[in-house]
Design a protein around this motif. Structure first.
Motif, PDB file in Angstrom:
ATOM      1  N   ASP A  85       0.197  -1.423 -10.060  1.00 31.55           N
ATOM      2  CA  ASP A  85      -0.106  -0.745  -8.787  1.00 31.55           C
ATOM      3  C   ASP A  85       1.101  -0.780  -7.851  1.00 31.55           C
ATOM      4  OD1 ASP A  85      -2.704  -0.135  -9.587  1.00 31.55           O
ATOM      5  OD2 ASP A  85      -3.542  -1.932  -8.688  1.00 31.55           O
ATOM      6  N   ARG A  86       2.233  -0.292  -8.370  1.00 27.90           N
ATOM      7  CA  ARG A  86       3.472  -0.402  -7.615  1.00 27.90           C
ATOM      8  C   ARG A  86       4.415   0.741  -7.965  1.00 27.90           C
ATOM      9  NH1 ARG A  86       7.285  -5.747  -7.244  1.00 27.90           N
ATOM     10  NH2 ARG A  86       9.101  -4.818  -8.180  1.00 27.90           N
TER      11      ARG A  86
ATOM     12  N   GLU B 122       8.326   1.868  -7.698  1.00 27.87           N
ATOM     13  CA  GLU B 122       9.619   1.202  -7.570  1.00 27.87           C
ATOM     14  C   GLU B 122      10.723   2.242  -7.416  1.00 27.87           C
ATOM     15  OE1 GLU B 122       8.588  -2.642 -10.395  1.00 27.87           O
ATOM     16  OE2 GLU B 122       9.931  -1.097 -11.179  1.00 27.87           O
TER      17      GLU B 122
ATOM     18  N   TRP C 111      10.234  -1.397  -3.371  1.00 27.86           N
ATOM     19  CA  TRP C 111       8.959  -1.151  -4.033  1.00 27.86           C
ATOM     20  C   TRP C 111       7.856  -1.022  -3.002  1.00 27.86           C
ATOM     21  CZ3 TRP C 111      12.095  -5.308  -4.442  1.00 27.86           C
ATOM     22  CH2 TRP C 111      11.666  -6.504  -3.858  1.00 27.86           C
TER      23      TRP C 111
ATOM     24  N   THR D 209       3.516  -1.324  -2.952  1.00 31.23           N
ATOM     25  CA  THR D 209       2.267  -1.572  -3.653  1.00 31.23           C
ATOM     26  C   THR D 209       1.213  -0.598  -3.133  1.00 31.23           C
ATOM     27  OG1 THR D 209       1.635  -3.312  -2.113  1.00 31.23           O
ATOM     28  CG2 THR D 209       2.744  -4.001  -4.139  1.00 31.23           C
ATOM     29  N   TYR D 210       0.295  -0.257  -4.024  1.00 32.77           N
ATOM     30  CA  TYR D 210      -0.742   0.698  -3.672  1.00 32.77           C
ATOM     31  C   TYR D 210      -2.019   0.392  -4.446  1.00 32.77           C
ATOM     32  CZ  TYR D 210       0.250   2.999  -8.164  1.00 32.77           C
ATOM     33  OH  TYR D 210       0.413   3.266  -9.505  1.00 32.77           O
ATOM     34  N   LYS D 211      -3.076   1.045  -4.030  1.00 33.10           N
ATOM     35  CA  LYS D 211      -4.342   1.025  -4.755  1.00 33.10           C
ATOM     36  C   LYS D 211      -4.708   2.478  -5.002  1.00 33.10           C
ATOM     37  CE  LYS D 211      -8.111  -0.956  -6.274  1.00 33.10           C
ATOM     38  NZ  LYS D 211      -8.058  -1.582  -7.575  1.00 33.10           N
TER      39      LYS D 211
END
Length: 122
Positions: free
Chosen positions: A20-21, A23, A33, A35-37
């Motif tokens: 969930d990233r 880069e 980077w 992060t996400y959902k």
């Protein structure tokens, strides 16, 4: 005249979906980077942005946000901005208005994002 020893390597955005990233990679090195959902149907909640310590102060965060938002746009997705950096980046900038989820836009400003509880609005 350009320096033949200095070759500019274009940045590459990689989606490490298993982590969930997103880069940002330059010359083989991950320099930033995010992060996400990933929520259904195609919404990305942008949680946290980080730039490698050695790269800070050079606009890399903005490069990353632009790349991520353009990638999500190309996927016909939308974003919910939780990350204070992303919220601040989007404030007053209409270039990405079509990418912001109309039902779940995220925090309205950086202060709210910094003091929010981090809960993902469904």
């Amino acid at each position: 005249m350009s320096d033949p020893d200095h070759v500019h390597t274009p940045d590459e955005l990689r989606d490490q979906a298993g982590a969930d990233r997103f880069e940002l990679v330059r010359a083989g090195e991950t320099i930033a980077w995010m992060t996400y959902k990933h929520l259904r149907p195609n919404r990305y909640v942008l949680l946290h942005t980080e730039v490698d310590q050695a790269q800070r102060g050079h606009g890399i965060g903005g490069v990353l946000v632009d790349a991520v938002l353009n990638e999500i746009r190309s996927r016909q997705g939308t974003v919910t901005a939780i990350c204070p950096f992303v919220v601040d980046y989007l404030a007053g900038d209409e270039r990405y208005a079509d990418v912001i989820d109309p039902k779940h836009p995220g925090y309205p400003d950086r202060t709210a994002a910094e003091h929010g509880d981090g809960a993902i609005p469904v």
